[in-house]
Motif scaffolding. Structure first.
Motif, PDB file in Angstrom:
ATOM      1  N   PRO A 169       3.406  -0.307  -8.202  1.00  0.00           N
ATOM      2  CA  PRO A 169       4.087   0.224  -9.388  1.00  0.00           C
ATOM      3  C   PRO A 169       3.289   1.337 -10.077  1.00  0.00           C
ATOM      4  N   VAL A 170       1.981   1.234 -10.041  1.00  0.00           N
ATOM      5  CA  VAL A 170       1.128   2.323 -10.527  1.00  0.00           C
ATOM      6  C   VAL A 170      -0.068   2.418  -9.587  1.00  0.00           C
ATOM      7  N   LEU A 171      -0.705   3.563  -9.565  1.00  0.00           N
ATOM      8  CA  LEU A 171      -1.811   3.803  -8.632  1.00  0.00           C
ATOM      9  C   LEU A 171      -2.883   2.719  -8.730  1.00  0.00           C
ATOM     10  N   GLU A 172      -3.244   2.359  -9.982  1.00  0.00           N
ATOM     11  CA  GLU A 172      -4.343   1.420 -10.178  1.00  0.00           C
ATOM     12  C   GLU A 172      -4.037   0.058  -9.566  1.00  0.00           C
ATOM     13  N   GLN A 173      -2.770  -0.383  -9.677  1.00  0.00           N
ATOM     14  CA  GLN A 173      -2.406  -1.691  -9.125  1.00  0.00           C
ATOM     15  C   GLN A 173      -2.175  -1.618  -7.622  1.00  0.00           C
ATOM     16  N   ASP A 174      -1.779  -0.461  -7.140  1.00  0.00           N
ATOM     17  CA  ASP A 174      -1.674  -0.240  -5.700  1.00  0.00           C
ATOM     18  C   ASP A 174      -3.039  -0.495  -5.068  1.00  0.00           C
ATOM     19  N   LEU A 175      -4.070   0.084  -5.694  1.00  0.00           N
ATOM     20  CA  LEU A 175      -5.441  -0.105  -5.196  1.00  0.00           C
ATOM     21  C   LEU A 175      -5.902  -1.545  -5.359  1.00  0.00           C
TER      22      LEU A 175
ATOM     23  N   CYS B 219       0.836  -1.204   0.000  1.00  0.00           N
ATOM     24  CA  CYS B 219       0.000   0.000   0.000  1.00  0.00           C
ATOM     25  C   CYS B 219       0.874   1.259   0.000  1.00  0.00           C
ATOM     26  N   GLY B 220       0.714   2.078  -1.012  1.00  0.00           N
ATOM     27  CA  GLY B 220       1.531   3.270  -1.159  1.00  0.00           C
ATOM     28  C   GLY B 220       2.828   3.022  -1.913  1.00  0.00           C
ATOM     29  N   HIS B 221       3.099   1.751  -2.263  1.00  0.00           N
ATOM     30  CA  HIS B 221       4.343   1.416  -2.957  1.00  0.00           C
ATOM     31  C   HIS B 221       4.108   0.709  -4.281  1.00  0.00           C
TER      32      HIS B 221
ATOM     33  N   PRO C 251       0.658 -22.050   5.044  1.00  0.00           N
ATOM     34  CA  PRO C 251       1.721 -22.622   4.214  1.00  0.00           C
ATOM     35  C   PRO C 251       2.832 -21.589   3.979  1.00  0.00           C
ATOM     36  N   LEU C 252       4.037 -22.098   3.698  1.00  0.00           N
ATOM     37  CA  LEU C 252       5.207 -21.223   3.545  1.00  0.00           C
ATOM     38  C   LEU C 252       5.020 -20.178   2.446  1.00  0.00           C
ATOM     39  N   LEU C 253       4.280 -20.538   1.414  1.00  0.00           N
ATOM     40  CA  LEU C 253       4.125 -19.641   0.265  1.00  0.00           C
ATOM     41  C   LEU C 253       3.713 -18.234   0.671  1.00  0.00           C
ATOM     42  N   VAL C 254       2.669 -18.132   1.516  1.00  0.00           N
ATOM     43  CA  VAL C 254       2.064 -16.819   1.749  1.00  0.00           C
ATOM     44  C   VAL C 254       2.913 -15.910   2.628  1.00  0.00           C
ATOM     45  N   GLU C 255       3.901 -16.482   3.346  1.00  0.00           N
ATOM     46  CA  GLU C 255       4.757 -15.624   4.180  1.00  0.00           C
ATOM     47  C   GLU C 255       5.982 -15.136   3.412  1.00  0.00           C
ATOM     48  N   GLN C 256       6.173 -15.627   2.187  1.00  0.00           N
ATOM     49  CA  GLN C 256       7.348 -15.207   1.416  1.00  0.00           C
ATOM     50  C   GLN C 256       7.266 -13.696   1.142  1.00  0.00           C
ATOM     51  N   PRO C 257       8.411 -13.032   1.188  1.00  0.00           N
ATOM     52  CA  PRO C 257       8.412 -11.568   1.012  1.00  0.00           C
ATOM     53  C   PRO C 257       7.882 -11.163  -0.356  1.00  0.00           C
ATOM     54  N   ASN C 258       7.406  -9.933  -0.437  1.00  0.00           N
ATOM     55  CA  ASN C 258       6.809  -9.434  -1.685  1.00  0.00           C
ATOM     56  C   ASN C 258       7.790  -9.444  -2.855  1.00  0.00           C
ATOM     57  N   GLY C 259       9.069  -9.193  -2.582  1.00  0.00           N
ATOM     58  CA  GLY C 259      10.033  -9.095  -3.684  1.00  0.00           C
ATOM     59  C   GLY C 259       9.621  -8.004  -4.643  1.00  0.00           C
ATOM     60  N   ASP C 260       9.874  -8.227  -5.939  1.00  0.00           N
ATOM     61  CA  ASP C 260       9.385  -7.241  -6.913  1.00  0.00           C
ATOM     62  C   ASP C 260       7.953  -7.623  -7.311  1.00  0.00           C
TER      63      ASP C 260
END
Lengths: 95, 266
Positions: free
Chosen positions: B47-53, B43-45, B98-107
């Motif tokens: 890549p574009v406003l529309e995808q942030d939302l 949130c607030g980061h 499961p481990l998947l959902v705790e993985q960092p956002n990355g790019d």
């Protein structure tokens, strides 16, 4: 950064009660599919609508503000164009 | 809400059965909460406003779903713990996501691949749960499956766009797949607890979800012009409490307020 920005799109939403789509704003998207999805995410979060139209902004052609005198002022003194110069018979309801 | 729900039939569910659902419902709750938190970090980061939302919307959908599960879990456990106790006052080893959902956002590509793996499972699971024998779980699934359908549409679109996009987007997508695909298998690998519940019919057999999940993944990856990974090693652990180091950091942020000001309300 991108070599090119995504194009701008205008968004029109029809509300549940509404009969027509109303302009609500604009957004950026790479193509029409993404524009509809973005419109869903940006403009219908609070139950604003049941239908979305998008159109690329470049396809909208607008009247020129410089023409507004010639375009619109002549209608100002032609009240006879409104259908208000007759009496409605009493038997006609819901007018 | 309950007025419109079908009553569970006595034949389908033994009266004592729902309590045994507690660990499964808690696992669903933890999974949705942790992924919601990860997405909220965008949130607030974005890549574009529309995808942030878009990501904030998905995060809120999952948070709402998590709340429903936690409330039900608290009810099933019947030990006086509330939804907040379950969400905020357990340690990392007690979490069952499961481990998947705790993985960092990355790019953005990492976030998309993580989301696609989850959505493809989540949507197909909810479709089964909404017709399942437990009325409360069915009601939550009925509401959430519509949201999950959109999530899957969104993440699928982005897999296609990144895969069949620019050289840069393809490179990033490939890297995200190489990093994250091994965490997908845990979703459909049942734990001993899940196996027990599957045997009673309360939880769908994940093997029955696989053909539809596989078909959808094949379709999306073909459009993305990306080869679909096959026979990837499945990294297990999260669903039995063996987490990566990432979860501890995530929880320290997620639980900070309740840990620092116990009982805080707003």
């Amino acid at each position: 950064m991108n070599q090119s920005e995504w194009p701008l799109w205008e968004v029109f939403i029809r509300s549940k009660q509404g009969l027509d789509h109303k302009h609500v704003g604009s957004l950026h998207a790479a193509d029409a599919t993404m524009a509809v999805q973005n419109a869903r995410d940006v403009y219908t979060r609070r139950l604003e609508g049941v239908s979305i139209w998008v159109v690329e902004s470049k396809h909208i052609h607008a009247s020129n503000p410089d023409d507004s005198e010639a375009f619109f002022d002549p209608a100002a003194d032609k009240v006879y164009r409104h259908p208000t110069f007759y009496e409605v018979p009493e038997s006609i309801k819901h007018m | 809400m309950s007025a419109t729900l079908p009553e569970p039939t006595a034949a389908a569910v033994p009266a004592s059965a729902p309590r045994s659902l507690f660990p499964f419902v808690l696992q669903l709750a933890d999974t949705s909460l942790i992924l919601a938190h990860r997405l909220s970090e965008w949130c607030g980061h974005g890549p574009v406003l529309e995808q942030d939302l878009a990501m904030a919307n998905i995060a809120l959908d999952l948070l709402g779903e998590a709340r429903s599960y936690y409330q039900y879990a608290a009810e099933l456990e019947d030990q006086g713990r509330t939804e907040d106790d379950l969400a905020y006052l357990r340690s990392a080893v007690e979490y069952r996501n499961p481990l998947l959902v705790e993985q960092p956002n990355g790019d953005f590509a990492h976030t998309i691949v993580r989301q696609f793996l989850f959505d493809n499972f989540h949507y197909h699971l909810l479709r089964e749960l909404k017709d399942g024998p437990d009325a409360q779980l069915a009601a939550i699934a009925e509401k959430s499956v519509k949201e999950a359908a959109y999530h899957l549409k969104w993440s699928s679109e982005w897999v296609i766009r990144l895969g069949d996009g620019t050289e840069e987007s393809r490179k990033r997508l490939d890297k995200a797949i190489a990093t994250l695909w091994r965490f997908g298998g845990e979703l459909t690998t049942p734990t001993e607890t899940e196996k027990g519940l599957q045997a009673t019919g309360l939880v769908p057999d994940y093997a029955t979800l696989l053909p539809a999940m596989q078909a959808h993944a094949e379709h999306v990856f073909a459009e993305a012009t990306v080869p679909l990974p096959t026979a990837v090693f499945a990294q297990l652990g999260g669903k039995t409490g063996r987490h990566s180091e990432h979860l501890g950091y995530l929880l320290s942020e997620l639980q900070y307020m309740q840990r620092t000001y116990p009982g805080l309300k707003w």
